[in-house]
Every structure is written in C-alpha cells, then in structure tokens.
Write an enzyme that holds these catalytic residues in place. Structure first.
Site, PDB file in Angstrom:
ATOM      1  NE  ARG A 151       0.791   5.187  -5.477  1.00 47.90           N
ATOM      2  CZ  ARG A 151       1.448   6.347  -5.628  1.00 47.90           C
ATOM      3  NH1 ARG A 151       1.465   7.219  -4.636  1.00 47.90           N
ATOM      4  NH2 ARG A 151       2.067   6.617  -6.762  1.00 47.90           N
ATOM      5  CE  LYS A 174       3.483   2.770  -5.420  1.00 49.80           C
ATOM      6  NZ  LYS A 174       3.468   2.066  -6.727  1.00 49.80           N
ATOM      7  CG  HIS A 242      -5.138   0.878  -7.412  1.00 45.18           C
ATOM      8  ND1 HIS A 242      -4.442   1.717  -6.570  1.00 45.18           N
ATOM      9  CD2 HIS A 242      -4.502   0.955  -8.611  1.00 45.18           C
ATOM     10  CE1 HIS A 242      -3.433   2.255  -7.228  1.00 45.18           C
ATOM     11  NE2 HIS A 242      -3.442   1.812  -8.466  1.00 45.18           N
ATOM     12  NE  ARG A 245      -2.997   6.010  -7.529  1.00 49.08           N
ATOM     13  CZ  ARG A 245      -2.216   7.076  -7.382  1.00 49.08           C
ATOM     14  NH1 ARG A 245      -2.621   8.075  -6.616  1.00 49.08           N
ATOM     15  NH2 ARG A 245      -1.044   7.143  -7.983  1.00 49.08           N
ATOM     16  CG  HIS A 268       1.880   8.690 -11.536  1.00 46.35           C
ATOM     17  ND1 HIS A 268       0.946   8.765 -12.541  1.00 46.35           N
ATOM     18  CD2 HIS A 268       1.462   7.696 -10.713  1.00 46.35           C
ATOM     19  CE1 HIS A 268       0.003   7.860 -12.337  1.00 46.35           C
ATOM     20  NE2 HIS A 268       0.304   7.192 -11.233  1.00 46.35           N
ATOM     21  CE1 TYR A 277      -5.530   6.118 -14.544  1.00 49.72           C
ATOM     22  CE2 TYR A 277      -3.368   7.084 -14.204  1.00 49.72           C
ATOM     23  CZ  TYR A 277      -4.369   6.227 -13.808  1.00 49.72           C
ATOM     24  OH  TYR A 277      -4.214   5.467 -12.681  1.00 49.72           O
TER      25      TYR A 277
END
Length: 296
Positions: A151, A174, A242, A245, A268, A277
């Site tokens: 990211r 994150k 983004h 990515r 994730h 995806y």
C-alpha cells in the site's frame, strides 16, 4: 443570517480550513445550497438543530431526482458535514451530526494497469521529475507498489532501518500487522538508485523516502506525480498508485498464485478481501478475449 453568508462561510471552511479539492468544495456547497432552499430562512442555530428525519427527507427528494446510490451517499456525507459545521459555529458541546446509515454501494472491481503500463508510468515519472533524485525516488516508490504489492502508506512508512534491502522485506500494514514480502531485483535496484542519489541523510529512525525539503514524503506528492504521468501516457483516471497494488495481485493470480499465498502477500485480514481478485482476473481474460477473438 443571509443565505449567501452561510454558504460563503461554508465555502471558506472547506477551501481554506479543510483544504478540500475545488471539485469537493463545489459539490458540498451545492448540497448545502439545496438544503437551504428547502428550509428557507435559516441561521447556524436552526441548522444545528436539524435532526435525522429532515436529512432523510432531503435525501429522498434528491433520490426522486434520479441520483444513484453513490451520489446519494456523497450527498449524505456533505449534509452531515454541513450540519457538523453549523453545530461548531454555535459552540455545541457535541458537534456530531445526526446518525444515519447511507445507501448501500456495490463495490466495483479494482482496475489494474497492464505490466507495460506500470513500467511506462514508472519511467515517465522518473523522466519528468524536477531533479534526478526525485525521479529516482518516485520510481522506487511505484515499483514497491507494483513489484511488492505494498500500500502507498506502507511504502512511505519505511524507515532507513530497512536498508540495505534484502530479498525480503518486513512490512507493517493495517492494524500494525507485520508481513514479509519478497523483493524482485528490479525493486531493490530502484531503491538503491534512489538511496545513492538522495541528498538527505537516511538515518535508521527517519523516513526512507524524503520530500524535496527533507521531510517525510507525502502521499499527495506521489499521487500528483502519478496523475501527471498517466495523463501524459493517455491512461484513464483509474491508473492511480493503488492500481499498481491491484496489478501486483491480479498478475500473480493470473500466473497461478493461490489465494492464501496472495492473502499473505497483500496483508489482507480476511480471505474475502483477496477473493475479489479472482473476479478481476476473469474480467481481464474476458477483455482480452473480446478484443482478440475474431468472432467476439
């Protein structure tokens, strides 16, 4: 208080106080103007007392005009922001706007760029930079997004402690969750090129990627450079940092990577975030089929 004075104060707050984009300022001021047209004579005190039913009624009127779910969600966001601002003007102890749930918005598929587009974007950004070290810096950041799936915030949070880069890199994502990502030689070489040209000392505790004046590089500067490059190359607005990515994920999946491995590489929290995806990859294949098959 005159309607024009209310709107002028709101405009000034957005443009100067919050430094919102001209497009956002226009949209938010237009939303406030529509609300004031419905209410008639108003002041900050009366606006601060607006409750959820009045906002629902205003949103219903806009839905009757035929706006989409996405537009309705933006309209509600603008209304809430305007009411919050009104409550701040009255010195309310709780400036929070009425709680309302917006319309559901169906998430669109990520739109990746092709490998050639990614390479051309990185090259164009490097060539168009005002100084060689800035071009090397921006190219290194973009290759971390495209070549390692980072990211943008993850790339810009790297410190000098990451140097010298090895074949793998520990990334903090994150929720402060760490993961290990492999680094291709082209990515390591790009970062090394930037490090060799950077005029600022890169100590272990400081940011790896520096702005023109030596401070931390901001996301906005990378986004602006990407915008200039994609316009120069004639690419659509979806070609954002983004999107690189997304391309990393889509191309790995197309090359046979399994979803669990891809989930780990992307950081994730749930497999559901990664499964989108599979749809992207199918959409890309369908586009290729339609453009290449003689009977399509």
């Amino acid at each position: 208080m005159k309607r024009a004075d209310l709107l002028e104060a709101w405009h000034s707050h957005l443009a100067q106080g919050r430094r919102r984009s001209p497009h956002t300022v226009r949209a938010y001021v237009a939303t406030a103007a529509r609300l004031l047209d419905e209410l008639g004579d108003s002041d900050w005190d009366s606006l601060s007392r607006i409750a959820a039913p009045a906002l629902r009624a205003q949103l219903a009127r806009r839905r009757a005009d035929g706006i989409s779910n996405a537009s309705a969600a933006r309209e509600l966001s603008a209304l809430k922001a305007f009411i919050r601002f009104a409550r701040e003007q009255t010195g309310a102890s709780d400036p929070a706007p009425p709680r309302m749930r917006g319309p559901r918005i169906k998430k669109g598929l990520p739109r990746p760029v092709t490998p050639d587009e990614a390479v051309n974007l990185a090259a164009t950004i490097e060539e168009d930079a005002t100084e060689p070290w800035i071009g090397a810096r921006d190219r290194a950041v973009l290759l971390l997004l495209y070549g390692a799936g980072l990211r943008i915030a993850e790339a810009l949070s790297l410190t000098g402690a990451a140097l010298p880069l090895d074949e793998t890199l520990v990334v903090t994502g994150k929720g402060a969750k760490q993961r290990m990502v492999p680094l291709l030689p082209i990515v390591r070489d790009a970062v090394a090129d930037y490090v060799g040209k950077c005029p600022w000392p890169l100590d272990k505790a400081g940011p790896l990627f520096r702005g023109a004046k030596g401070g931390p590089l901001s996301q906005g500067m990378v986004q602006k450079a990407m915008t200039r490059a994609r316009i120069a190359l004639g690419l659509p607005p979806s070609a954002t940092p983004h999107a690189l990515r997304h391309s990393f994920a889509t191309h790995l999946l197309g090359a046979g990577a399994d979803l669990r491995s891809l989930q780990e590489l992307l950081g994730h929290a749930s497999l559901g975030s990664t499964q989108i995806y599979t749809k992207v990859d199918a959409a890309v294949l369908l586009d290729v089929y339609r453009s290449a098959h003689p009977r399509s």
